[in-house]
Enzyme design. Sequence first.
Site, mmCIF file in Angstrom:
data_model
loop_
_atom_site.group_PDB
_atom_site.id
_atom_site.type_symbol
_atom_site.label_atom_id
_atom_site.label_comp_id
_atom_site.label_asym_id
_atom_site.label_seq_id
_atom_site.Cartn_x
_atom_site.Cartn_y
_atom_site.Cartn_z
ATOM 1 N N GLY A 240 0.830 -1.207 0.000
ATOM 2 C CA GLY A 240 0.000 0.000 0.000
ATOM 3 C C GLY A 240 0.863 1.256 0.000
ATOM 4 O O GLY A 240 1.997 1.242 -0.486
ATOM 5 N N SER A 241 0.311 2.310 0.580
ATOM 6 C CA SER A 241 0.996 3.598 0.525
ATOM 7 C C SER A 241 2.196 3.633 1.471
ATOM 8 O O SER A 241 2.300 2.845 2.411
ATOM 9 C CB SER A 241 0.022 4.703 0.932
ATOM 10 O OG SER A 241 -0.309 4.546 2.297
ATOM 11 N N GLY A 245 2.675 2.058 5.184
ATOM 12 C CA GLY A 245 3.821 1.184 5.450
ATOM 13 C C GLY A 245 4.663 1.675 6.613
ATOM 14 O O GLY A 245 5.193 0.872 7.392
ATOM 15 N N GLU A 262 5.791 -3.538 0.771
ATOM 16 C CA GLU A 262 5.859 -3.256 -0.668
ATOM 17 C C GLU A 262 5.012 -2.009 -0.870
ATOM 18 O O GLU A 262 3.797 -2.066 -0.950
ATOM 19 C CB GLU A 262 5.331 -4.470 -1.434
ATOM 20 C CG GLU A 262 5.813 -4.541 -2.854
ATOM 21 C CD GLU A 262 4.814 -3.946 -3.793
ATOM 22 O OE1 GLU A 262 4.993 -2.755 -4.157
ATOM 23 O OE2 GLU A 262 3.853 -4.632 -4.159
ATOM 24 N N CYS A 296 1.824 0.192 -8.659
ATOM 25 C CA CYS A 296 2.967 0.757 -7.940
ATOM 26 C C CYS A 296 4.167 0.835 -8.865
ATOM 27 O O CYS A 296 5.101 1.592 -8.618
ATOM 28 C CB CYS A 296 3.261 -0.023 -6.670
ATOM 29 S SG CYS A 296 3.487 -1.752 -6.966
HETATM 30 C C1 UN1 Z 1 1.470 -3.427 -7.719
HETATM 31 O O1 UN1 Z 1 1.170 -2.485 -8.435
HETATM 32 O O2 UN1 Z 1 1.281 -3.393 -6.471
HETATM 33 O O3 UN1 Z 1 5.014 -5.502 -12.062
HETATM 34 C C2 UN1 Z 1 2.001 -4.725 -8.234
HETATM 35 C C3 UN1 Z 1 3.803 -5.233 -12.161
HETATM 36 C C4 UN1 Z 1 2.823 -6.243 -11.637
HETATM 37 C C5 UN1 Z 1 2.622 -6.101 -10.176
HETATM 38 C C6 UN1 Z 1 2.311 -4.723 -9.699
HETATM 39 N N1 UN1 Z 1 3.317 -7.563 -11.940
HETATM 40 O O4 UN1 Z 1 3.396 -4.209 -12.677
#
Ligand code: UN1
Length: 509
Positions: A240-241, A245, A262, A296
Amino acid sequence: MQDILHRLGLDSATNSGVYADGWVAHPSGDPTSSTNPATGAVLGTVVAGGADDYEHCVQAAQAAYARWRTTPAPARGELVRQCGDALRAHKDDLGALVTLEMGKIRAEGLGEVQEMIDIADFAVGLSRQLYGLTMHSERPGHRMYEQWHPMGPIGIISAFNFPVAVWSWNAFLAAACGDTMIWKPSPMTPLCGVAVQNIVAPIMEAAGFGGVFNLCLGDVEPVGETMIADKRLPLISATGSVRMGKRVGEVVGARLGRSLLELGGNNAIIVMDDADLDLALRGVLFGAVGTAGQRCTSTRRVLLHRDIAGAFTERLVEAYGHVSIGDPMADDTLCGPLINAGAVDGMLAAVASARSQGAEILCGGQRAEVPGLPGGHFVQPTIAQAPKALPIMQDETFAPLLYLVPIDDLDEAIAIQNGVPQGLSSAVFTRNVLNAERFLSATGSDCGIANVNIGTSGAEIGGAFGGEKDTGGGREAGSDSWKAYMRRQTCTINYTSELPLAQGIEFGG
Ligand code: UN1
């Protein structure tokens, strides 16, 4: 749509959001509506867990752990294999639900379920490969090795943008490793959580292991805060954000638990003057507009070598002009909605900041009106060009807002790329091996993911996934990420009748 919900076991208007070795019929938390971000229509209601429900989940996970940890790892892998097969059977429907509830386009919803299937396969193989090392002892007649044991019940907190895959990265590895778990999905995508649980629960229940995968929908209070402070959970994996985190890291750290974080990214693509511009264009487009910029790993910044900046920018703006914005269920849509009205406001605020800091908006910059979908949270994919890096570019805006900055050489580009708090993903487009190697060297990209001639998003599950600095340092999915879900034990065995001490110490007679 009702058919899809039906096949995923989501018929009733109100679903339980709590599974503690069996569905809890009437959880004590608040009803949470699931809204389709493309239409504003309510897809269904899921009742969240209260403090008592959370407690039931932990007890279920503890009880299952007592038996699961002594089940041979390959036998645990066999159940994960069956879960993977069940996901194959439900891929189309679950992928559609991801699209309906989260808003990513159909192809990406299916891709997300494929990511679950891939990690299931990976975890099945892993269940026969939980290898430890052996060492040569410095003492005669001694043997040393390390082994990996299950850790206990763990907590999994996942975000709205990958409402099913991120659970599976954690859950399938953890299950193969012998852990049991409690999942707190995002309150914005509760139906995805219930649907996944509906898919895996029959398999686990039939094997007498319903308590391996537990679910507790809920908000920060009462579920999230209780979970992260819970000493019975040796590991909390949270996606998450950065703000979230930091809180998880602080609370879990204070009880000396382990956290696997993450968090946000602020990913840049560097396009050198020797790049294949066709490839770079496609990489930037998928990275910045794919998932409406809500990965992300989404591309937030493009650092363009001055010699190709003009031509590349012109082509990129042109390509943005062809992006179809609309219903993510429609085959020809490339850019679906943002998750909610707050996300739209956040993007518009970032556009305004960029403008006030000196950026020029080359395209987009506004809400998008989609005919027939007045309740959708649509925005225009936006390109903001600036002569240099601006303060707003330090922030991750979870939307299709892309900044372009010119650079003179690779060293300058790497400095700008690394000059942000986050460190998740990065890429360079170049056909010069010296540039590529420089980018990948210890003084190159400081991110957890560094790509050459590939965009920043769309990583395969086989590699370790995660990043440095404010991204949190955790690694999930492939490579040896499984080690985060186990405890390591170093074992030394003396098979002589002497008791020599290490370091040559003589102690007494
Ligand atoms: C995410 O955005 O939390 O590499 C994960 C990627 C994807 C996973 C993203 N396999 O863009």
